[in-house]
Design an enzyme around this catalytic site. Structure first.
Site: not given
Length: 460
Positions: A433-434
């Site tokens: 998700h980064r």
């Protein structure tokens, strides 16, 4: 002139390995390019070629030795007619002071320093030398005069798990080194050893005021329950240890999230059957496509459309790769390895198919080169051949995405408002998700679905 044969670094990340077996015996003539030994790295068993000519005069590290550090001496090469020197030569080829016998060679001392195990060598504690006279400063338990605690990696891990302070343990290994037996003895005595083994710093603490309540001594961590049922212990291979470490780090440090879609396969299966029917059965142009080959090509085409998924997170920047290199999970007896199809978006289906078959075969025989399984920008894990309905894969760091492919099965679907039957597989995209946000992951998977359901686009 006698020279050392050193433990090679067979991959950029290799710091130690297992000397699986020697393929030459002491006294054998060795030519440049001959295979001396098989070395087990964290990913594969690889052949170690000789670079010099001569005679294998002495084997310092026997078959099956684990934890041998890179550049540690593992053997001695001599010239024809030359005697093996009484002292092991240094790395530059000059004679050294070490004993060349297997039990006392510098190479095996390096193995022991790394916490490695040597086949056939029993782990017997050696009494630590006692300081003589008052001129020598007293060393702390298990440590040197600078206060450093010397312990094998296994002893450190056992102490951490049991909540034992290494500074309070008296080492019985060479030069006072703390070994496995010392930690086991400390556990039996309640976490620390008494008498001289007590931590010197504890005596230097000032007494607590009488009015203050006495602090409760920390309790050691509970021991794992003893296994009483009949069982066998299977030692962890280097590969299994690396898999455990990397995937644990991935789940603990990478914020995973998952997107799933059902994808109809009927058009893709028809295209596969048509192409295989037209393919030559033998010769240089022969091929036989699998569903996985088309999935690799479809994923590569989708990654070319969405380059921000073909990426890696760093604290300073998100690295987007120019090439579409896809790592494909392959199960092997020792665990799992991910050979890479390089520039998959630029290759035809026949090329991908033949390349993947070759990579998988050499992966299972431990013959992959480091550059064939290190790197890659995206991974595919296909368990459809096992009948798995759906699953979510763990990201292979430093990559930002992995596609889990399940089995194709006939399911009821609605087409044009009417109930029909189609071959459907569930695919789950795991992303970091980064790097990849939810909308981007959904767009990528929707585009992949469209490509698989209209596979003629792969021919363009």
């Amino acid at each position: 002139m006698a020279t050392n044969i050193l433990m090679p670094a067979l991959s950029p990340t290799m710091t130690e390995g297992t000397l699986a077996r020697w393929l030459k015996k002491e006294g054998d003539t060795v030519k440049s390019g001959d295979i001396l030994a098989e070395i087990e790295t964290d990913k594969a068993t690889m052949e170690f070629e000789a670079v010099d000519e001569g005679v294998l005069g002495k084997i310092l590290v026997p078959d099956g030795s684990e934890g041998v550090k890179v550049n540690a001496p593992i053997g001695i090469m001599i010239e024809e007619g030359e005697a093996v020197p009484s002292g092991a030569p240094a790395a530059n080829g000059k004679g050294g002071e070490g004993n060349t016998s297997p039990s006392g060679s510098p190479a095996l001392e390096a193995v022991k320093e790394a916490g490695g195990k040597v086949a056939g060598a029993a782990e017997q504690p050696v009494p630590a030398p006692q300081p003589k006279g008052e001129a020598a400063p007293a060393a702390s338990a298990g440590g040197g005069s600078n206060g450093r605690v010397f312990a094998s990696p296994l002893a450190r891990r056992m102490a951490e798990q049991a909540g034992i302070d290494l500074g309070a343990v008296q080492g019985s290994g060479p030069n006072g080194r703390i070994v496995k037996a010392d930690i086991e003895a400390a556990q039996k005595k309640g976490g620390v050893q008494g008498g001289a083994a007590a931590k010197p710093a504890a005596a230097a603490q000032p007494a607590a005021p009488a009015a203050a309540p006495q602090a409760e001594a920390p309790k050691p961590a509970p021991k794992a329950p003893a296994i009483t049922a009949p069982h066998k212990a299977i030692p962890n291979s280097s590969m299994r240890k690396v898999i455990a470490r990397r995937l644990s780090e991935s789940k603990q440090t990478v914020p995973h999230f998952y997107v799933s879609m059902d994808i109809q396969l009927d058009a893709l299966l028809k295209l596969r059957a048509d192409l295989n029917a037209r393919a030559p059965k033998d010769g240089p142009g022969a091929f036989k496509l699998s569903v996985n080959d088309l999935v690799i090509k479809a994923a590569a085409a989708t990654l070319r459309k969405f380059p921000n998924v073909n990426a890696t997170w760093t604290d300073d920047a998100i690295i987007q790769y120019d090439d579409v290199d896809i790592s494909v999970a392959v199960s092997i007896p020792e665990g799992l390895i991910t050979p890479i199809v390089r520039k998959a978006d630029q290759k035809g289906l026949a090329t991908i198919s033949n390349e993947m078959k070759d990579l998988a075969a050499r992966a299972k025989s431990g013959k992959l080169k480091p550059e064939e399984f290190q790197g890659g920008g995206f991974s595919i894990s296909n368990m459809g051949m096992f009948g798995v309905k759906d699953f979510a894969a763990i990201i292979n760091p430093p990559q930002a995405g992995i596609l889990a492919v399940s089995s194709g099965e006939q399911r009821p679907v609605v087409k044009d408002g009417a109930l029909a039957v189609a071959t459907v597989m569930t695919c789950t995209l795991s992303v970091d998700h980064r790097v990849v946000d939810g909308a981007l992951a959904a767009e990528w998977l929707a585009s992949f679905k469209k490509t698989v359901e209209d596979p003629l686009s792969l021919m363009l």
